[in-house]
Write an enzyme that holds these catalytic residues in place. Structure first.
Site, mmCIF file in Angstrom:
data_model
loop_
_atom_site.group_PDB
_atom_site.id
_atom_site.type_symbol
_atom_site.label_atom_id
_atom_site.label_comp_id
_atom_site.label_asym_id
_atom_site.label_seq_id
_atom_site.Cartn_x
_atom_site.Cartn_y
_atom_site.Cartn_z
ATOM 1 N N GLY A 98 0.824 -1.218 0.000
ATOM 2 C CA GLY A 98 0.000 0.000 0.000
ATOM 3 C C GLY A 98 0.848 1.255 0.000
ATOM 4 O O GLY A 98 2.067 1.200 0.147
ATOM 5 N N ARG A 101 3.824 5.938 1.913
ATOM 6 C CA ARG A 101 4.279 7.336 2.033
ATOM 7 C C ARG A 101 3.794 8.145 0.839
ATOM 8 O O ARG A 101 4.520 8.992 0.319
ATOM 9 C CB ARG A 101 5.790 7.404 2.140
ATOM 10 N N LYS A 120 4.430 12.352 -2.562
ATOM 11 C CA LYS A 120 5.220 11.223 -2.044
ATOM 12 C C LYS A 120 6.155 11.738 -0.961
ATOM 13 O O LYS A 120 6.964 12.631 -1.215
ATOM 14 C CB LYS A 120 6.021 10.596 -3.186
ATOM 15 N N ASP A 132 8.765 5.550 8.158
ATOM 16 C CA ASP A 132 8.364 6.868 8.655
ATOM 17 C C ASP A 132 7.458 7.671 7.734
ATOM 18 O O ASP A 132 7.056 8.784 8.070
ATOM 19 C CB ASP A 132 9.620 7.686 8.996
ATOM 20 N N GLY A 133 7.172 7.144 6.544
ATOM 21 C CA GLY A 133 6.295 7.881 5.642
ATOM 22 C C GLY A 133 6.957 9.055 4.946
ATOM 23 O O GLY A 133 6.302 9.810 4.226
ATOM 24 N N ARG A 183 3.890 13.874 -7.670
ATOM 25 C CA ARG A 183 3.866 13.057 -8.887
ATOM 26 C C ARG A 183 2.503 13.163 -9.571
ATOM 27 O O ARG A 183 1.476 13.346 -8.913
ATOM 28 C CB ARG A 183 4.115 11.582 -8.533
ATOM 29 N N ARG A 190 -1.542 -0.239 -9.770
ATOM 30 C CA ARG A 190 -0.412 -1.133 -10.050
ATOM 31 C C ARG A 190 -0.879 -2.557 -10.313
ATOM 32 O O ARG A 190 -2.011 -2.903 -9.964
ATOM 33 C CB ARG A 190 0.510 -1.157 -8.808
ATOM 34 N N ASP A 259 4.406 -4.521 -7.342
ATOM 35 C CA ASP A 259 3.751 -3.318 -6.797
ATOM 36 C C ASP A 259 4.329 -2.045 -7.421
ATOM 37 O O ASP A 259 3.796 -0.963 -7.198
ATOM 38 C CB ASP A 259 3.876 -3.269 -5.269
ATOM 39 N N ASN A 260 5.394 -2.186 -8.194
ATOM 40 C CA ASN A 260 5.964 -1.025 -8.874
ATOM 41 C C ASN A 260 5.680 -1.037 -10.370
ATOM 42 O O ASN A 260 6.282 -0.280 -11.129
ATOM 43 C CB ASN A 260 7.478 -0.956 -8.640
HETATM 44 P P1 AMP Z 1 9.196 0.619 -2.815
HETATM 45 O O1 AMP Z 1 10.186 -0.499 -2.811
HETATM 46 O O2 AMP Z 1 9.802 1.988 -2.683
HETATM 47 O O3 AMP Z 1 8.266 0.548 -3.976
HETATM 48 O O4 AMP Z 1 8.313 0.459 -1.500
HETATM 49 C C1 AMP Z 1 7.687 -0.729 -1.116
HETATM 50 C C2 AMP Z 1 6.670 -0.453 -0.032
HETATM 51 O O5 AMP Z 1 7.286 0.166 1.088
HETATM 52 C C3 AMP Z 1 5.537 0.479 -0.442
HETATM 53 O O6 AMP Z 1 4.383 0.043 0.216
HETATM 54 C C4 AMP Z 1 6.000 1.811 0.095
HETATM 55 O O7 AMP Z 1 4.940 2.710 0.300
HETATM 56 C C5 AMP Z 1 6.662 1.410 1.382
HETATM 57 N N1 AMP Z 1 7.691 2.373 1.829
HETATM 58 C C6 AMP Z 1 8.912 2.565 1.295
HETATM 59 N N2 AMP Z 1 9.578 3.524 1.973
HETATM 60 C C7 AMP Z 1 8.747 3.960 2.935
HETATM 61 C C8 AMP Z 1 8.837 4.953 3.978
HETATM 62 N N3 AMP Z 1 9.936 5.688 4.150
HETATM 63 N N4 AMP Z 1 7.763 5.113 4.767
HETATM 64 C C9 AMP Z 1 6.650 4.376 4.621
HETATM 65 N N5 AMP Z 1 6.497 3.437 3.689
HETATM 66 C C10 AMP Z 1 7.531 3.224 2.846
HETATM 67 MG MG MG Z 2 6.782 1.189 -4.749
#
Ligand code: AMP
Ligand code: MG
Length: 502
Positions: A98, A101, A120, A132-133, A183, A190, A259-260
């Site tokens: 989900g 952030r 973002k 930490d979001g 963005r 996704r 998810d990406n």
């Molecule tokens: P990503 O690999 O960047 O696509 O992230 C995978 C998952 O981790 C997604 O659900 C992101 O929203 C979550 N995520 C990545 N970095 C953070 C962050 N700093 N705070 C909260 N969620 C994160």
């Molecule tokens: Mg992602």
């Protein structure tokens, strides 16, 4: 203020967002406001992205702009939310993920339909798990520059309106500072958004989501005999074309988890990405990818695998599993191969198609691999060479390309073959060279270029980011004053790595 007919918003107070995704049932998202970012300031803005929204580009420098795009003040009509999705990470089912952030604010109409606006790094959501979001300045600048660079290179991608920074500390491997990148995309849905409902055996939600994507982004598919099968075919085809673009331009995503992967076939979620410099088909741009799952040469194969995962998720809507497989097998490889050949022919300045072009292209990749030749510099250099050359003058004239190789005879042999191919189609130099310069960028976001701009920005000087954007938004132009940004990595930048930590 509205000096051009394309400007629909001459003031920030005039922004009126509408909502689309927010109208889906409550299970699809969690409504929550962004967490304010203390004392936000503008780091960079894209006038091209502003134009997509009909924003007067002068508004980027308005004193209220940073607060608005940090999420501190919401535009009228905004209904901020974080979306739920699941996914496969590094080939393994990861369950629920989900927007951990990201806050979707709502949308503004563009020329070709609505653009969703997403912040973002604007604070934690119920999907943040232990994180930490927030996003750091470094990764936000990288995502901003790469999004706008890819768009200018003609690669399907989400866009970036701006980066807003703050001195608020954020802990990663070291202490950094927070930023928010805004963005834009017609939809941020996704593959993993569909996997989520499939995993819960919720066919109704699956259908609602597929209908949402079709009705809002792909209305023509509604006319198909089987709209859901048509949607899968559309995604498979666009994903094939996207992979062709990535391979041809030398883009490496770094984290091709499901998810990406965008349901619209856009480049999505820029993290530890890279642009190919010294060519190596086995290059791994993500320092955390220990097995090389997402190395350059693997990208089309991974996308294919990801499409099977999506197909599996959609199978409850489509029906027979064999049909799902057939759709993907028919659409993906054909789209990838056709578009890749087309893009590579254009890069080589070939105006016609010949049966043995694949062989010529393969020979070239072998040569680039053996020489670890700088990928953008090679094609830009090739764009300047004449189609015929006197033997006596050959070394001097070919030097800009030849000097990129230790194996000069290997390079000579390729150029001879290339020139014979040009002659066979009666290529005219001036026309061909102009066409090649229009597809072979002088500027890509080299790692060292991003790093230099980031280091400067950390000192509070955003001039470097602006200069790099100037090059990347017109990557085929010469920009003589900024030509140093086209150079291969200087000594200080050898061995720079990029990790998932962003
Ligand atoms: P990503 O690999 O960047 O696509 O992230 C995978 C998952 O981790 C997604 O659900 C992101 O929203 C979550 N995520 C990545 N970095 C953070 C962050 N700093 N705070 C909260 N969620 C994160
Ligand atoms: Mg992602």
């Amino acid at each position: 203020m509205a000096s051009s007919p394309h400007i629909r918003y001459g003031s920030l107070d005039g922004l009126r967002l509408s909502t689309g995704f927010a109208r889906l049932p409550a299970a699809f998202h969690t409504r929550l406001p962004p967490t304010p970012l203390p004392e936000p300031y503008l780091v960079a803005g894209s006038v091209d992205a502003a134009a997509l929204l009909g924003l007067d580009p002068a508004l980027i420098d308005h004193p209220d702009f940073p607060a608005l795009f940090a999420g501190n003040r919401l535009p009228e009509g905004a209904e901020p939310l974080a979306a739920v999705y699941s996914g496969h990470q590094f080939g393994v089912w990861a369950g629920q993920l989900g927007d951990g952030r990201a806050h979707l604010l709502g949308e503004l109409d563009g020329a070709d339909g609505p653009w969703e606006i997403q912040l973002k790094g604007a604070g934690p959501t119920p999907y943040s798990r232990f994180a930490d979001g927030r996003a750091v300045l470094r990764s936000s600048i990288r995502e901003f520059l790469a999004s706008e660079a890819m768009a200018a290179l003609g690669v399907p991608t989400t866009r970036a309106l701006c980066v807003v920074g703050s001195d608020t500390p954020v802990q990663r491997e070291t202490q950094e500072t927070a930023a928010v990148v805004t963005r834009l995309a017609p939809s941020f849905v996704r593959f993993g958004s569909f996997e989520h409902w499939h995993a819960h055996d919720r066919t109704d939600e699956l259908r609602i989501l597929a209908d949402h994507v079709i009705d809002r982004c792909r209305p023509a598919l509604r006319e198909a005999a089987q709209p859901y099968a048509a949607l899968l075919r559309d995604v498979a085809q666009r994903t094939g074309e996207l992979m062709a673009h990535w391979q041809a331009v030398g883009f490496m995503h770094g984290v091709m988890n499901t998810d990406n992967m965008s349901i619209l076939g856009l480049t999505l979620d820029y993290g530890p990405f890279g642009f190919m410099e010294a060519f190596d088909a086995g290059h791994i741009c993500n320092h955390s990818d220990h097995t090389g799952r997402y190395q350059y040469r693997a990208q089309p194969r991974v996308a294919y695998w990801n499409l099977y995962v999506l197909g599996d998720a959609l199978s409850a809507l489509i029906g027979r599993p064999e049909e799902v497989k057939t759709i993907i097998d028919e659409a993906f490889p054909a789209a990838f191969e056709a578009r890749f050949l087309q893009l590579m022919r254009a890069k080589l300045g070939l105006a016609t198609a010949r049966a043995d072009d694949t062989e010529l292209i393969n020979a070239l990749f072998g040569l680039l691999q053996a020489g670890r030749t700088d990928y953008p510099a090679f094609f830009r250099g090739l764009s300047q060479l004449p189609g015929t050359v006197e033997t006596a003058a050959r070394r001097r004239i070919d030097a800009p390309v030849r000097d990129l190789f230790a194996d000069r005879p290997g390079c000579d042999a390729f150029l001879t073959r290339w020139r014979a191919r040009l002659a066979a189609e009666g290529s005219v130099d001036a026309e061909r060279q102009a066409a090649m310069r229009a597809v072979n960028p002088k500027y890509v976001l080299r790692n060292w270029v991003a790093e230099a701009a980031i280091r400067q920005a950390r000192e509070g000087d955003f001039g470097g980011v602006a200069e790099v954007l100037t090059c990347l938004r017109r990557p085929f132009d010469e920009h003589p004053q900024l030509a140093h940004y086209a150079a291969p990595p200087p000594d200080w930048a050898t061995g720079l790595t990029v990790s998932c930590s962003s």
